[in-house]
Every structure is written in structure tokens, then in C-alpha cells.
Scaffold this motif. Structure first.
Motif, PDB file in Angstrom:
ATOM      1  N   VAL A  24       0.776  -1.417  -0.133  1.00 11.33           N
ATOM      2  CA  VAL A  24      -0.007   0.065  -0.125  1.00 11.33           C
ATOM      3  C   VAL A  24       1.033   1.065   0.002  1.00 11.33           C
ATOM      4  N   PRO A  25       0.557   2.219  -1.011  1.00 11.77           N
ATOM      5  CA  PRO A  25       1.524   3.491  -0.805  1.00 11.77           C
ATOM      6  C   PRO A  25       1.710   4.030   0.525  1.00 11.77           C
ATOM      7  N   ALA A  26       2.704   4.615   0.938  1.00 11.71           N
ATOM      8  CA  ALA A  26       2.714   5.161   2.295  1.00 11.71           C
ATOM      9  C   ALA A  26       2.208   6.626   2.070  1.00 11.71           C
ATOM     10  N   THR A  27       1.492   7.129   3.179  1.00  7.12           N
ATOM     11  CA  THR A  27       0.968   8.395   2.935  1.00  7.12           C
ATOM     12  C   THR A  27       1.522   9.352   4.222  1.00  7.12           C
ATOM     13  N   GLU A  28       1.678  10.435   3.758  1.00  4.76           N
ATOM     14  CA  GLU A  28       2.453  11.534   4.965  1.00  4.76           C
ATOM     15  C   GLU A  28       1.208  12.252   5.441  1.00  4.76           C
ATOM     16  N   GLN A  29       0.012  12.179   4.841  1.00  6.09           N
ATOM     17  CA  GLN A  29      -1.210  13.081   5.198  1.00  6.09           C
ATOM     18  C   GLN A  29      -2.544  12.641   4.780  1.00  6.09           C
ATOM     19  N   PHE A  30      -3.485  13.002   5.416  1.00  8.57           N
ATOM     20  CA  PHE A  30      -4.765  12.612   4.882  1.00  8.57           C
ATOM     21  C   PHE A  30      -5.562  14.040   5.057  1.00  8.57           C
ATOM     22  N   THR A  31      -6.691  13.701   4.304  1.00  7.75           N
ATOM     23  CA  THR A  31      -7.767  15.023   4.395  1.00  7.75           C
ATOM     24  C   THR A  31      -9.131  14.532   4.773  1.00  7.75           C
ATOM     25  N   ILE A  32      -9.704  15.265   5.662  1.00  5.18           N
ATOM     26  CA  ILE A  32     -11.132  15.000   6.300  1.00  5.18           C
ATOM     27  C   ILE A  32     -11.888  16.327   5.425  1.00  5.18           C
ATOM     28  N   GLU A  33     -12.858  15.639   4.709  1.00  3.89           N
ATOM     29  CA  GLU A  33     -13.789  16.369   3.908  1.00  3.89           C
ATOM     30  C   GLU A  33     -15.343  15.867   3.846  1.00  3.89           C
ATOM     31  N   GLY A  34     -16.041  16.350   3.064  1.00  6.23           N
ATOM     32  CA  GLY A  34     -17.366  15.978   3.171  1.00  6.23           C
ATOM     33  C   GLY A  34     -18.241  16.901   3.811  1.00  6.23           C
ATOM     34  N   LYS A  35     -19.079  16.524   4.680  1.00  3.69           N
ATOM     35  CA  LYS A  35     -20.160  17.401   5.157  1.00  3.69           C
ATOM     36  C   LYS A  35     -19.285  17.906   6.739  1.00  3.69           C
ATOM     37  N   VAL A  36     -18.340  18.763   6.138  1.00  2.00           N
ATOM     38  CA  VAL A  36     -17.742  19.515   7.078  1.00  2.00           C
ATOM     39  C   VAL A  36     -17.669  21.112   6.584  1.00  2.00           C
ATOM     40  N   GLU A  37     -17.645  21.925   7.561  1.00  2.00           N
ATOM     41  CA  GLU A  37     -17.666  23.199   7.253  1.00  2.00           C
ATOM     42  C   GLU A  37     -16.365  23.681   6.389  1.00  2.00           C
ATOM     43  N   LYS A  38     -15.202  23.081   6.731  1.00  2.00           N
ATOM     44  CA  LYS A  38     -14.222  23.154   6.052  1.00  2.00           C
ATOM     45  C   LYS A  38     -13.201  22.193   5.922  1.00  2.00           C
ATOM     46  N   PRO A  39     -12.494  21.650   4.810  1.00  2.00           N
ATOM     47  CA  PRO A  39     -11.728  20.426   5.102  1.00  2.00           C
ATOM     48  C   PRO A  39     -10.604  20.860   5.589  1.00  2.00           C
ATOM     49  N   PHE A  40      -9.855  19.429   6.332  1.00  2.00           N
ATOM     50  CA  PHE A  40      -9.024  19.725   7.083  1.00  2.00           C
ATOM     51  C   PHE A  40      -7.871  18.667   6.801  1.00  2.00           C
ATOM     52  N   ILE A  41      -6.611  19.051   6.755  1.00  2.00           N
ATOM     53  CA  ILE A  41      -5.416  18.163   6.173  1.00  2.00           C
ATOM     54  C   ILE A  41      -4.714  17.750   7.611  1.00  2.00           C
ATOM     55  N   PHE A  42      -4.863  16.414   8.202  1.00  2.00           N
ATOM     56  CA  PHE A  42      -3.675  16.131   9.044  1.00  2.00           C
ATOM     57  C   PHE A  42      -2.459  15.595   8.487  1.00  2.00           C
ATOM     58  N   SER A  43      -1.420  16.123   8.746  1.00  2.00           N
ATOM     59  CA  SER A  43       0.067  15.545   8.270  1.00  2.00           C
ATOM     60  C   SER A  43       0.596  15.007   9.389  1.00  2.00           C
ATOM     61  N   LEU A  44       1.828  14.240   9.131  1.00  2.00           N
ATOM     62  CA  LEU A  44       2.601  13.372  10.021  1.00  2.00           C
ATOM     63  C   LEU A  44       3.374  14.427  10.943  1.00  2.00           C
ATOM     64  N   LYS A  45       3.468  15.610  10.073  1.00  2.00           N
ATOM     65  CA  LYS A  45       4.396  16.549  10.780  1.00  2.00           C
ATOM     66  C   LYS A  45       3.435  17.191  11.932  1.00  2.00           C
ATOM     67  N   ASP A  46       2.148  17.158  11.824  1.00  2.00           N
ATOM     68  CA  ASP A  46       1.231  18.031  12.781  1.00  2.00           C
ATOM     69  C   ASP A  46       1.299  16.997  14.070  1.00  2.00           C
ATOM     70  N   ALA A  47       1.856  15.772  14.036  1.00  2.00           N
ATOM     71  CA  ALA A  47       1.395  14.672  15.383  1.00  2.00           C
ATOM     72  C   ALA A  47       2.068  15.546  16.495  1.00  2.00           C
ATOM     73  N   LYS A  48       3.005  16.186  16.429  1.00  2.00           N
ATOM     74  CA  LYS A  48       3.633  16.629  17.581  1.00  2.00           C
ATOM     75  C   LYS A  48       2.701  17.457  18.269  1.00  2.00           C
ATOM     76  N   ASP A  49       1.916  18.052  17.708  1.00  2.00           N
ATOM     77  CA  ASP A  49       0.585  18.963  18.245  1.00  2.00           C
ATOM     78  C   ASP A  49      -0.415  18.295  19.243  1.00  2.00           C
ATOM     79  N   TYR A  50      -0.439  16.918  19.072  1.00  3.87           N
ATOM     80  CA  TYR A  50      -1.471  16.132  19.718  1.00  3.87           C
ATOM     81  C   TYR A  50      -1.040  15.509  20.930  1.00  3.87           C
ATOM     82  N   LYS A  51      -1.889  14.940  21.627  1.00  3.41           N
ATOM     83  CA  LYS A  51      -1.504  14.100  22.749  1.00  3.41           C
ATOM     84  C   LYS A  51      -1.296  12.906  22.206  1.00  3.41           C
ATOM     85  N   THR A  52      -0.392  11.950  22.690  1.00  2.95           N
ATOM     86  CA  THR A  52      -0.130  10.539  22.149  1.00  2.95           C
ATOM     87  C   THR A  52      -0.620   9.720  23.077  1.00  2.95           C
TER      88      THR A  52
END
Length: 172
Positions: A24-52
Motif C-alpha cells: 500500500v502506498p505510504a502516506t504522509e497526510q490525509f484529508t477530512i472532507e465531506g459534510k464539514v464546514e471546511k476541509p482539514f488536512i492532518f499531516s504526519l508533521k502535525d502529530a507533535k501537536d497532539y496528545k499521544t
């Protein structure tokens, strides 16, 4: 004997081809879209900003509950913590029970979670976006970004490698 040689060659090619399962191709990020007010991109680089969160090890079982592999030393972010960064396009909180999340991998594999399952049951406390497994961190992981649901019985059914997109939708 000469007539058998082409048949043996063709069968050999088929066997070799059948054993070649592309990763499976490795991914560095994913997008959250659909019935949301604004699409959101989560990147592997953003991981440091979250509780582990951590899981010592997780046995991956297929739908027949056959052991397939073990993932060890898992660290990641709860999916619900990432999903809380988006605003679902619905003003009536009672209707959130009608929403679901389709997680899609880079190879097209799909996994579905309901809003209630993630935010209103214990299962939601065990759905991780893995950012470290088997001693490998972030970009060193060959199957990044992984999604796993550690509370499942057949853990392999919702073990996803290379998550690329989450679509938020509502039951019609």
C-alpha cells in the motif's frame, strides 16, 4: 516435451505474479472532507501537536480470527482527537448520530465508523492513527499512516495502511 515447455513457462509466470502483492502506498497526510464546514488536512508533521496514546502490542486477526501479524510498540493519536478539529456541517446536535466517517486508504480500501462509535463508546478511545510502530517513527514506517481499532475482535478488518482520506457523511 517441447510442447510442454511453453505451458510450464506460462504457469511459472502466473505463480510468480500471484506472489507479487504490491505494498500500500505510504502516506504522509490525509484529508477530512465531506459534510464539514471546511476541509482539514492532518499531516504526519502535525502529530507533535497532539496528545499521544500508546498500545504495547496488537495482534492483527483476519475476519476468521486467524492471527496474521503482531504490531508492537504502537504510539499514535486518537482518531477522535483529530476529528474534533473539524466542524461537522450540522447545527442540530441530535442529528450527529446520523453521521459516519469513511476512512479510505491509498489503495482504495475503506473502513467505516459511526459518529456515536467514535465519540460515544469506549471503542473511540482505542481507534488510533499510528505514528510509530515496531520501533519505527513517522516517515521511517513503511506503512505510514496507519489506522487501527484496538478494541475490535477481528482487528484486521479495520487495520488500515496508508490512510489518505476521511469522508464525513450523513445517513439519508
Amino acid at each position: 516435451m517441447k510442447k510442454l515447455l511453453p505451458i510450464v513457462f506460462i504457469l511459472s509466470c502466473c505463480i510468480v505474479n500471484a506472489q507479487d502483492h504490491p505494498a500500500v502506498p505510504a502516506t504522509e497526510q490525509f484529508t477530512i472532507e465531506g459534510k464539514v464546514e471546511k476541509p482539514f488536512i492532518f499531516s504526519l508533521k502535525d502529530a507533535k501537536d497532539y496528545k499521544t496514546s500508546s498500545v504495547d502490542s496488537l495482534v492483527i486477526y483476519n475476519h476468521l480470527r486467524e492471527r496474521k501479524r503482531v504490531v508492537k510498540n504502537i504510539k499514535g493519536i486518537l482518531l477522535k482527537d483529530i476529528l474534533q478539529k473539524v466542524t461537522i456541517d450540522e447545527k442540530n446536535a441530535k442529528l450527529l448520530s446520523e453521521f459516519y466517517f469513511t476512512c479510505i486508504a491509498a489503495d482504495g480500501y475503506k473502513v467505516v465508523f459511526s459518529w456515536n462509535e467514535i465519540f460515544n463508546t469506549e471503542v473511540g478511545n482505542h481507534i488510533l492513527i499510528a505514528t510509530e510502530t515496531d520501533g519505527l517513527k513517522g516517515e521511517a514506517m513503511p506503512d505510514r499512516l496507519q489506522l487501527l481499532s484496538a478494541a475490535d475482535i477481528a482487528t484486521g478488518r479495520r487495520f488500515m495502511k496508508g490512510i489518505s482520506k476521511i469522508i464525513v457523511d450523513r445517513v439519508k
